[in-house]
Design a protein around this motif. Structure first.
Motif, PDB file in Angstrom:
ATOM      1  N   ILE A 138      -1.142  -3.248  -8.988  1.00 20.58           N
ATOM      2  CA  ILE A 138      -0.213  -2.274  -8.430  1.00 20.58           C
ATOM      3  C   ILE A 138      -0.643  -0.881  -8.880  1.00 20.58           C
ATOM      4  O   ILE A 138      -0.940  -0.654 -10.047  1.00 20.58           O
ATOM      5  N   GLY A 139      -0.715   0.045  -7.929  1.00 21.13           N
ATOM      6  CA  GLY A 139      -1.175   1.397  -8.207  1.00 21.13           C
ATOM      7  C   GLY A 139      -0.206   2.175  -9.069  1.00 21.13           C
ATOM      8  O   GLY A 139       0.939   1.773  -9.296  1.00 21.13           O
ATOM      9  N   ASP A 140      -0.669   3.309  -9.556  1.00 25.68           N
ATOM     10  CA  ASP A 140       0.156   4.150 -10.424  1.00 25.68           C
ATOM     11  C   ASP A 140       1.411   4.650  -9.714  1.00 25.68           C
ATOM     12  O   ASP A 140       2.407   4.975 -10.369  1.00 25.68           O
ATOM     13  N   ASP A 141       1.384   4.701  -8.389  1.00 23.26           N
ATOM     14  CA  ASP A 141       2.564   5.160  -7.657  1.00 23.26           C
ATOM     15  C   ASP A 141       3.639   4.082  -7.554  1.00 23.26           C
ATOM     16  O   ASP A 141       4.754   4.340  -7.111  1.00 23.26           O
ATOM     17  N   GLY A 142       3.279   2.832  -7.971  1.00 18.14           N
ATOM     18  CA  GLY A 142       4.240   1.737  -7.931  1.00 18.14           C
ATOM     19  C   GLY A 142       4.520   1.205  -6.540  1.00 18.14           C
ATOM     20  O   GLY A 142       5.354   0.299  -6.378  1.00 18.14           O
ATOM     21  N   ARG A 143       3.792   1.702  -5.540  1.00 17.39           N
ATOM     22  CA  ARG A 143       4.061   1.294  -4.164  1.00 17.39           C
ATOM     23  C   ARG A 143       2.838   0.719  -3.460  1.00 17.39           C
ATOM     24  O   ARG A 143       2.971   0.128  -2.392  1.00 17.39           O
ATOM     25  N   SER A 144       1.657   0.921  -4.036  1.00 19.42           N
ATOM     26  CA  SER A 144       0.427   0.486  -3.385  1.00 19.42           C
ATOM     27  C   SER A 144      -0.292  -0.553  -4.250  1.00 19.42           C
ATOM     28  O   SER A 144       0.069  -0.781  -5.410  1.00 19.42           O
ATOM     29  N   LEU A 145      -1.329  -1.180  -3.669  1.00 21.04           N
ATOM     30  CA  LEU A 145      -2.174  -2.119  -4.379  1.00 21.04           C
ATOM     31  C   LEU A 145      -3.595  -1.577  -4.374  1.00 21.04           C
ATOM     32  O   LEU A 145      -4.071  -1.081  -3.345  1.00 21.04           O
ATOM     33  N   GLU A 146      -4.277  -1.680  -5.507  1.00 16.82           N
ATOM     34  CA  GLU A 146      -5.625  -1.143  -5.626  1.00 16.82           C
ATOM     35  C   GLU A 146      -6.600  -2.248  -6.005  1.00 16.82           C
ATOM     36  O   GLU A 146      -6.278  -3.154  -6.768  1.00 16.82           O
ATOM     37  N   GLY A 147      -7.815  -2.148  -5.463  1.00 21.06           N
ATOM     38  CA  GLY A 147      -8.872  -3.107  -5.763  1.00 21.06           C
ATOM     39  C   GLY A 147     -10.048  -2.861  -4.856  1.00 21.06           C
ATOM     40  O   GLY A 147     -10.185  -1.784  -4.288  1.00 21.06           O
ATOM     41  N   ASN A 148     -10.920  -3.875  -4.684  1.00 22.58           N
ATOM     42  CA  ASN A 148     -12.028  -3.693  -3.758  1.00 22.58           C
ATOM     43  C   ASN A 148     -11.684  -4.301  -2.396  1.00 22.58           C
ATOM     44  O   ASN A 148     -10.677  -4.983  -2.232  1.00 22.58           O
ATOM     45  N   LEU A 149     -12.545  -4.034  -1.426  1.00 17.18           N
ATOM     46  CA  LEU A 149     -12.252  -4.422  -0.045  1.00 17.18           C
ATOM     47  C   LEU A 149     -12.174  -5.928   0.123  1.00 17.18           C
ATOM     48  O   LEU A 149     -11.308  -6.431   0.858  1.00 17.18           O
ATOM     49  N   ALA A 150     -13.063  -6.676  -0.540  1.00 14.06           N
ATOM     50  CA  ALA A 150     -13.021  -8.135  -0.425  1.00 14.06           C
ATOM     51  C   ALA A 150     -11.704  -8.681  -0.960  1.00 14.06           C
ATOM     52  O   ALA A 150     -11.090  -9.563  -0.352  1.00 14.06           O
ATOM     53  N   SER A 151     -11.253  -8.160  -2.101  1.00 12.07           N
ATOM     54  CA  SER A 151      -9.982  -8.612  -2.679  1.00 12.07           C
ATOM     55  C   SER A 151      -8.812  -8.276  -1.766  1.00 12.07           C
ATOM     56  O   SER A 151      -7.902  -9.086  -1.568  1.00 12.07           O
ATOM     57  N   ALA A 152      -8.835  -7.072  -1.217  1.00 11.93           N
ATOM     58  CA  ALA A 152      -7.752  -6.652  -0.323  1.00 11.93           C
ATOM     59  C   ALA A 152      -7.666  -7.557   0.888  1.00 11.93           C
ATOM     60  O   ALA A 152      -6.572  -7.996   1.287  1.00 11.93           O
ATOM     61  N   MET A 153      -8.805  -7.883   1.479  1.00 17.97           N
ATOM     62  CA  MET A 153      -8.786  -8.721   2.671  1.00 17.97           C
ATOM     63  C   MET A 153      -8.362 -10.143   2.352  1.00 17.97           C
ATOM     64  O   MET A 153      -7.600 -10.756   3.106  1.00 17.97           O
ATOM     65  N   GLU A 154      -8.829 -10.703   1.235  1.00 16.67           N
ATOM     66  CA  GLU A 154      -8.412 -12.054   0.868  1.00 16.67           C
ATOM     67  C   GLU A 154      -6.892 -12.134   0.709  1.00 16.67           C
ATOM     68  O   GLU A 154      -6.252 -13.072   1.179  1.00 16.67           O
ATOM     69  N   PHE A 155      -6.338 -11.153   0.031  1.00 12.83           N
ATOM     70  CA  PHE A 155      -4.887 -11.123  -0.141  1.00 12.83           C
ATOM     71  C   PHE A 155      -4.178 -11.012   1.204  1.00 12.83           C
ATOM     72  O   PHE A 155      -3.201 -11.720   1.474  1.00 12.83           O
ATOM     73  N   LEU A 156      -4.665 -10.151   2.071  1.00 12.03           N
ATOM     74  CA  LEU A 156      -4.000  -9.921   3.356  1.00 12.03           C
ATOM     75  C   LEU A 156      -4.140 -11.124   4.284  1.00 12.03           C
ATOM     76  O   LEU A 156      -3.243 -11.380   5.097  1.00 12.03           O
ATOM     77  N   TYR A 157      -5.250 -11.882   4.190  1.00  7.46           N
ATOM     78  CA  TYR A 157      -5.351 -13.103   4.985  1.00  7.46           C
ATOM     79  C   TYR A 157      -4.173 -14.026   4.681  1.00  7.46           C
ATOM     80  O   TYR A 157      -3.539 -14.581   5.582  1.00  7.46           O
ATOM     81  N   THR A 158      -3.892 -14.199   3.407  1.00 11.96           N
ATOM     82  CA  THR A 158      -2.786 -15.075   3.013  1.00 11.96           C
ATOM     83  C   THR A 158      -1.454 -14.473   3.424  1.00 11.96           C
ATOM     84  O   THR A 158      -0.541 -15.183   3.854  1.00 11.96           O
ATOM     85  N   TYR A 159      -1.336 -13.180   3.308  1.00 14.67           N
ATOM     86  CA  TYR A 159      -0.098 -12.486   3.693  1.00 14.67           C
ATOM     87  C   TYR A 159       0.252 -12.730   5.157  1.00 14.67           C
ATOM     88  O   TYR A 159       1.435 -12.828   5.515  1.00 14.67           O
ATOM     89  N   THR A 160      -0.765 -12.867   6.015  1.00 12.20           N
ATOM     90  CA  THR A 160      -0.476 -13.091   7.438  1.00 12.20           C
ATOM     91  C   THR A 160       0.184 -14.439   7.694  1.00 12.20           C
ATOM     92  O   THR A 160       0.840 -14.625   8.721  1.00 12.20           O
ATOM     93  N   TRP A 161       0.013 -15.379   6.787  1.00 12.82           N
ATOM     94  CA  TRP A 161       0.640 -16.689   6.970  1.00 12.82           C
ATOM     95  C   TRP A 161       2.145 -16.637   6.707  1.00 12.82           C
ATOM     96  O   TRP A 161       2.881 -17.513   7.146  1.00 12.82           O
ATOM     97  N   GLY A 162       2.597 -15.638   5.970  1.00 19.97           N
ATOM     98  CA  GLY A 162       4.013 -15.590   5.618  1.00 19.97           C
ATOM     99  C   GLY A 162       4.303 -16.438   4.392  1.00 19.97           C
ATOM    100  O   GLY A 162       3.431 -17.105   3.838  1.00 19.97           O
ATOM    101  N   TRP A 163       5.535 -16.421   3.981  1.00 26.95           N
ATOM    102  CA  TRP A 163       5.906 -17.062   2.719  1.00 26.95           C
ATOM    103  C   TRP A 163       5.866 -18.589   2.780  1.00 26.95           C
ATOM    104  O   TRP A 163       5.371 -19.236   1.866  1.00 26.95           O
TER     105      TRP A 163
END
Length: 290
Positions: A192-217
């Motif tokens: 979690i970024g310093d602003d408390g609202r964003s996520l920070e990392g590299n592009l591969a990590s961001a995409m892996e997380f978002l792939y799972t996010y598209t499936w929903g809870w």
């Protein structure tokens, strides 16, 4: 690895991607086709309708029962991808198809190779090489790691959107076995970024997380165990070459639906806050057996 409680959502999603899988049809050669990790069987049925003698293989009885009930004319065999050479003859198939299989092999492992090991993928490729005819075709459709996988990025809530992405991230960080801070390309290391609202990392990590996010809870308990983009396209081509396959066609693309779903909820920006173009999510490889 399907369970009886997860199959409905899984088969629905797989059926919805049939149009994407159909891109493999014009790359299929010869009459004998082996569909490895056939899932719901939609693509195997499409191959059969197009005049192929197709055999659907899956290690899940749930999947095979689904094929039997919905596509009874498709031949079905219960076998695992790493042991095809025990079930079939050498040089038996003109084309072997692996659609959305290799990332599962990597994520779940085999009897001889632990989860999250490329050795499991090596095992499968060796087995496929044995049952493929010389100059036969291997088709792979799967996730792909971004070429600029280590590019620093930030995931933000899209302007004007209300997103549960932070809440989902806190749950995901506890569930995903490959979530850590090692910096390895086949791990997910977001914070979690310093602003408390964003996520920070590299592009591969961001995409892996978002792939799972598209499936929903609801179905994500299974999806958090799977790493989707395990290699870049160039790395895949090199790996196939090491296993006796020469790539003759390759492409990478954004699978339909990802951008439409995600862009209304989140956006990816670089370190300066400029929007980052969505990287390719999927690839298709056609290789012939030397």
């Amino acid at each position: 690895m399907l369970t009886a409680t997860q199959d409905d959502v899984y088969f629905e999603r797989m059926a919805s991607s049939l149009g994407d899988k159909a891109r493999l049809l014009h790359l299929t050669h010869g009459s004998r086709v082996l569909d490895v990790g056939a899932g719901g069987g939609e693509f195997a049925e499409l191959e059969r309708i197009n005049g192929k003698q197709v055999t659907a293989v899956d290690g899940s009885w749930v999947a095979l029962d689904h094929i039997r009930e919905n596509f009874p004319l498709v031949d079905r065999v219960h076998e695992y991808a790493h042991s095809l050479h025990y079930e079939f003859k050498e040089d038996e198939f003109d084309t072997v198809v692996c659609s959305a299989l290799m990332h599962e092999v990597y994520s779940y492992g085999t009897e001889a190779s632990p989860p999250y090991s490329l050795h499991a993928v090596d095992e499968v490729l060796e087995s496929i090489w044995t049952v493929t005819k010389t100059e036969g075709t291997l088709l792979i459709r799967d996730g792909v790691m971004p070429r600029e996988w280590d590019k620093p990025v930030r995931i933000e809530t899209a302007p004007g959107a209300t997103s549960d992405v932070l809440a989902f991230f806190l749950w995901y960080a506890q569930q995903a076995p490959f979530f850590n801070t090692s910096g390895d390309p086949r791990t997910v290391h977001l914070r979690i970024g310093d602003d408390g609202r964003s996520l920070e990392g590299n592009l591969a990590s961001a995409m892996e997380f978002l792939y799972t996010y598209t499936w929903g809870w609801e179905p994500s308990e299974r999806e958090t165990r799977e790493l989707y983009g395990i290699l870049t396209l160039d790395d895949w081509i090199d790996l196939l070459d090491n296993h006796g396959f020469t790539t003759r066609y390759s492409t990478e693309y954004v699978q339909p639906g990802y951008v439409e779903y995600l862009s209304t909820r989140v956006r990816i920006v670089d370190e300066q806050g400029a929007p980052v173009q969505w990287p390719s999510t999927n690839m298709i490889l056609s290789a012939w057996k030397r």
